[in-house]
Scaffold this motif. Structure first.
Motif, PDB file in Angstrom:
ATOM      1  N   PHE A  73       0.900  -0.966  -0.516  1.00 23.82           N
ATOM      2  CA  PHE A  73       0.202   0.136  -0.337  1.00 23.82           C
ATOM      3  C   PHE A  73       1.001   1.493   0.176  1.00 23.82           C
ATOM      4  N   ALA A  74       2.255   1.290   0.986  1.00 26.78           N
ATOM      5  CA  ALA A  74       2.832   2.537   0.785  1.00 26.78           C
ATOM      6  C   ALA A  74       3.576   2.647  -0.998  1.00 26.78           C
ATOM      7  N   CYS A  75       3.437   1.234  -1.200  1.00 26.28           N
ATOM      8  CA  CYS A  75       4.377   1.329  -2.680  1.00 26.28           C
ATOM      9  C   CYS A  75       3.255   2.238  -3.527  1.00 26.28           C
ATOM     10  N   ARG A  76       2.128   1.953  -3.154  1.00 23.41           N
ATOM     11  CA  ARG A  76       1.545   2.649  -4.220  1.00 23.41           C
ATOM     12  C   ARG A  76       0.958   4.055  -4.800  1.00 23.41           C
ATOM     13  N   MET A  77       0.906   4.056  -2.447  1.00 18.19           N
ATOM     14  CA  MET A  77       0.541   5.335  -2.293  1.00 18.19           C
ATOM     15  C   MET A  77       2.187   6.351  -2.436  1.00 18.19           C
ATOM     16  N   LYS A  78       2.912   6.120  -2.427  1.00 19.27           N
ATOM     17  CA  LYS A  78       4.710   6.557  -3.467  1.00 19.27           C
ATOM     18  C   LYS A  78       4.143   7.353  -4.851  1.00 19.27           C
ATOM     19  N   ALA A  79       3.864   5.792  -5.784  1.00 17.97           N
ATOM     20  CA  ALA A  79       4.039   5.769  -6.564  1.00 17.97           C
ATOM     21  C   ALA A  79       3.170   7.116  -7.276  1.00 17.97           C
ATOM     22  N   ALA A  80       2.042   7.416  -6.458  1.00 17.16           N
ATOM     23  CA  ALA A  80       0.973   8.332  -6.430  1.00 17.16           C
ATOM     24  C   ALA A  80       1.050   9.654  -6.070  1.00 17.16           C
ATOM     25  N   GLY A  81       2.298  10.297  -5.561  1.00 10.59           N
ATOM     26  CA  GLY A  81       2.524  11.210  -5.323  1.00 10.59           C
ATOM     27  C   GLY A  81       2.213  11.733  -4.115  1.00 10.59           C
ATOM     28  N   LYS A  82       2.179  10.385  -3.286  1.00 10.38           N
ATOM     29  CA  LYS A  82       1.229  10.861  -1.761  1.00 10.38           C
ATOM     30  C   LYS A  82       2.317  11.038  -1.190  1.00 10.38           C
ATOM     31  N   LYS A  83       2.504  11.339   0.541  1.00 12.35           N
ATOM     32  CA  LYS A  83       2.866  11.640   1.595  1.00 12.35           C
ATOM     33  C   LYS A  83       2.972  10.933   2.323  1.00 12.35           C
ATOM     34  N   VAL A  84       4.013   9.668   2.473  1.00 10.47           N
ATOM     35  CA  VAL A  84       3.517   8.443   3.565  1.00 10.47           C
ATOM     36  C   VAL A  84       4.760   7.995   5.024  1.00 10.47           C
ATOM     37  N   LEU A  85       4.497   8.243   5.817  1.00 10.05           N
ATOM     38  CA  LEU A  85       4.748   7.722   7.132  1.00 10.05           C
ATOM     39  C   LEU A  85       4.535   6.323   7.270  1.00 10.05           C
ATOM     40  N   VAL A  86       5.638   5.487   7.810  1.00  9.26           N
ATOM     41  CA  VAL A  86       5.461   4.110   8.510  1.00  9.26           C
ATOM     42  C   VAL A  86       6.152   3.674   9.326  1.00  9.26           C
ATOM     43  N   VAL A  87       4.762   2.954  10.383  1.00 15.99           N
ATOM     44  CA  VAL A  87       5.730   3.086  11.644  1.00 15.99           C
ATOM     45  C   VAL A  87       5.444   1.537  12.205  1.00 15.99           C
ATOM     46  N   GLU A  88       6.451   0.781  12.511  1.00 17.23           N
ATOM     47  CA  GLU A  88       6.712  -0.504  12.715  1.00 17.23           C
ATOM     48  C   GLU A  88       7.685  -1.176  14.332  1.00 17.23           C
ATOM     49  N   ARG A  89       6.195  -1.355  15.001  1.00 19.87           N
ATOM     50  CA  ARG A  89       6.589  -2.116  16.568  1.00 19.87           C
ATOM     51  C   ARG A  89       7.940  -2.544  16.394  1.00 19.87           C
ATOM     52  N   ARG A  90       8.201  -3.298  15.534  1.00 17.14           N
ATOM     53  CA  ARG A  90       9.366  -4.887  15.729  1.00 17.14           C
ATOM     54  C   ARG A  90      10.715  -3.525  15.319  1.00 17.14           C
ATOM     55  N   ASP A  91      11.887  -3.820  15.539  1.00 11.98           N
ATOM     56  CA  ASP A  91      13.035  -3.437  15.349  1.00 11.98           C
ATOM     57  C   ASP A  91      13.511  -3.818  13.370  1.00 11.98           C
ATOM     58  N   THR A  92      12.116  -4.725  12.622  1.00 16.18           N
ATOM     59  CA  THR A  92      12.600  -5.527  11.073  1.00 16.18           C
ATOM     60  C   THR A  92      11.857  -5.036  10.457  1.00 16.18           C
ATOM     61  N   ARG A  93      11.706  -4.821   9.224  1.00 16.55           N
ATOM     62  CA  ARG A  93      10.999  -4.797   7.529  1.00 16.55           C
ATOM     63  C   ARG A  93      10.357  -6.101   7.718  1.00 16.55           C
ATOM     64  N   GLY A  94       9.091  -5.977   7.029  1.00 12.77           N
ATOM     65  CA  GLY A  94       8.811  -7.228   6.562  1.00 12.77           C
ATOM     66  C   GLY A  94       7.669  -8.086   7.248  1.00 12.77           C
ATOM     67  N   GLY A  95       7.483  -7.824   8.372  1.00 17.74           N
ATOM     68  CA  GLY A  95       6.239  -8.664   9.518  1.00 17.74           C
ATOM     69  C   GLY A  95       6.956  -9.788   9.363  1.00 17.74           C
ATOM     70  N   ASN A  96       6.453 -10.911   9.067  1.00 23.72           N
ATOM     71  CA  ASN A  96       6.384 -12.168   9.496  1.00 23.72           C
ATOM     72  C   ASN A  96       6.886 -12.937   7.956  1.00 23.72           C
ATOM     73  N   LEU A  97       7.453 -11.541   7.019  1.00 21.87           N
ATOM     74  CA  LEU A  97       8.182 -12.218   5.638  1.00 21.87           C
ATOM     75  C   LEU A  97       9.868 -11.463   5.904  1.00 21.87           C
ATOM     76  N   TYR A  98      10.101 -11.435   7.341  1.00 20.63           N
ATOM     77  CA  TYR A  98      11.344 -11.312   7.900  1.00 20.63           C
ATOM     78  C   TYR A  98      12.153 -12.183   7.200  1.00 20.63           C
ATOM     79  N   CYS A  99      13.036 -12.212   6.775  1.00 21.78           N
ATOM     80  CA  CYS A  99      14.312 -13.120   6.699  1.00 21.78           C
ATOM     81  C   CYS A  99      15.775 -12.521   7.209  1.00 21.78           C
ATOM     82  N   ASP A 100      16.497 -13.562   8.508  1.00 21.05           N
ATOM     83  CA  ASP A 100      17.463 -13.291   9.008  1.00 21.05           C
ATOM     84  C   ASP A 100      18.953 -14.087   8.327  1.00 21.05           C
TER      85      ASP A 100
END
Length: 370
Positions: free
Chosen positions: A21-48
């Protein structure tokens, strides 16, 4: 009406839904901020990265879809390999191919033709004599018969849900696909693979050029964060958003036990399910087989243990029984009435989604917003 804050959208959660969603909004010229409680991006997709191997930190994830728009979209941000999911089932010392196909039936009964397999299954379905399934056990017996149920469904399912199959609702198993070909490909989808370099490559590509604040709990800074943007996309637990006013939705969770082994190949396959009830884990994942990463002398395995959800655990699988669904519908009414907040993803919608479904829903939501 003037702008509420410096951002058009505040996105709560840097998982796949929020990132798309953030990617699509940015591509449309919108200003977006993403906040995440973990110290990693990707949620459960995160790879170590452990011992030079890309490790799926929150369980195995294989991207698969027949939706060409979704496949083309994710391939803009990462190159995918040709990994094909062909799991095995370990039952009483023997290995069987999954999904249920002619290789499985041959190992189980010695049958060599689809006709022989069909006859065996139909005999067992008739012997079960289930007209109206009252629970998961009766549902499974009516679909596939006793042998397949006992070997591959009963023990695994009872471990997964923490209760006997006779106490689980029949609707959990709507169908059990039987494949009368010698084909071990678990998915029927046209496209399948894993990002080369791991899912971090995909998430970083989606979030490229977007402001992301990690280690930030939305609820600890709620009033300040809400004042920063015109609208919010919330991807967390819907009951928490509304302060559990109707009660807490129930989940099953997972515990992962990861180990580095001084050998190059432990089980010869990425995923082996352990369907015996006496074995406490449901599967062992050997990560190197997803993408061939790592040195030849070492490997990394993860044992996966389902358990009851407790406050503070990661909520993985919603328990979509009658009581929880009724509770969720109350929360959904509140969510639908909130004109400034969008709700998306498995936690916000209290529904299990595969990755391609998440991407599709995030793309569709962004189209509606634009």
């Amino acid at each position: 009406m003037g702008k509420k804050g410096p951002y058009d959208y505040l996105i709560v959660g840097a998982g796949l839904f929020g990132a798309v969603f953030a990617c699509r909004m940015k591509a449309a010229g919108k200003k977006v901020l993403v906040v995440e409680r973990r110290d990693t991006r990707g949620g459960n997709l995160y790879c170590d990265r452990i011992a030079g191997i890309n490790v799926h930190s929150y369980g195995a994830h294989i991207f698969h879809t027949s939706d060409k728009e979704v496949w083309d979209f994710v391939n803009r941000f990462a190159e995918f390999n040709r990994y094909t999911n062909s799991p095995l089932a370990y039952y009483r010392g023997k290995l069987y191919n999954l999904p249920f196909n002619m290789n499985t039936f041959y190992s189980l009964w010695g049958v060599t033709t689809p006709q022989q397999a069909c006859v065996r299954i139909e005999e067992q379905r008739r012997a079960a004599a289930v007209a109206e399934p009252r629970n998961l056990e009766e549902q499974a017996l009516s679909l596939v018969g006793r042998d397949i149920y006992e070997a591959f469904i009963k023990g695994y399912t009872e471990k997964q849900w923490g209760r006997p199959c006779t106490e689980l609702p029949a609707f959990i198993i709507k169908r059990l696909p039987l494949r009368f070909t010698f084909d071990n490909n678990y998915f029927n989808d046209r496209y399948q693979g894993i990002p080369i370099g791991g899912y971090n490559v995909l998430i970083d590509g989606l979030l490229d050029g977007i402001e992301v604040r990690l280690g930030m709990d939305f609820f600890e800074h709620r009033s300040r964060l809400e004042a920063l943007a015109d609208k919010i996309l919330y991807t967390g637990s819907v009951d928490r958003y509304f302060d559990y006013c109707f009660g807490r939705l129930e989940y099953r969770t997972l515990r992962f036990e990861t180990e580095v082994l001084e050998c190059g190949n432990y089980q010869g396959n990425a995923v082996v399910n352990y369907t015996d009830a006496a074995i406490p884990y449901t599967r062992i994942i050997e990560h190197r087989h997803f993408d061939g990463s790592g040195p030849e002398s070492r490997t990394v395995i993860t044992r996966e243990y389902p358990s009851e959800y407790r406050d503070g655990d990661e909520p993985y699988y919603p328990i979509n029984d009658v009581r929880n669904e009724a509770m969720y519908e109350k929360y959904k009414m509140l969510a639908d009435a909130d004109s400034n907040t969008l709700f998306g993803g498995r936690l916000a919608e209290y529904k299990y989604y595969d990755m391609h479904q998440i991407v599709r829903k995030a793309l569709d939501l962004s189209k509606r917003e634009l």
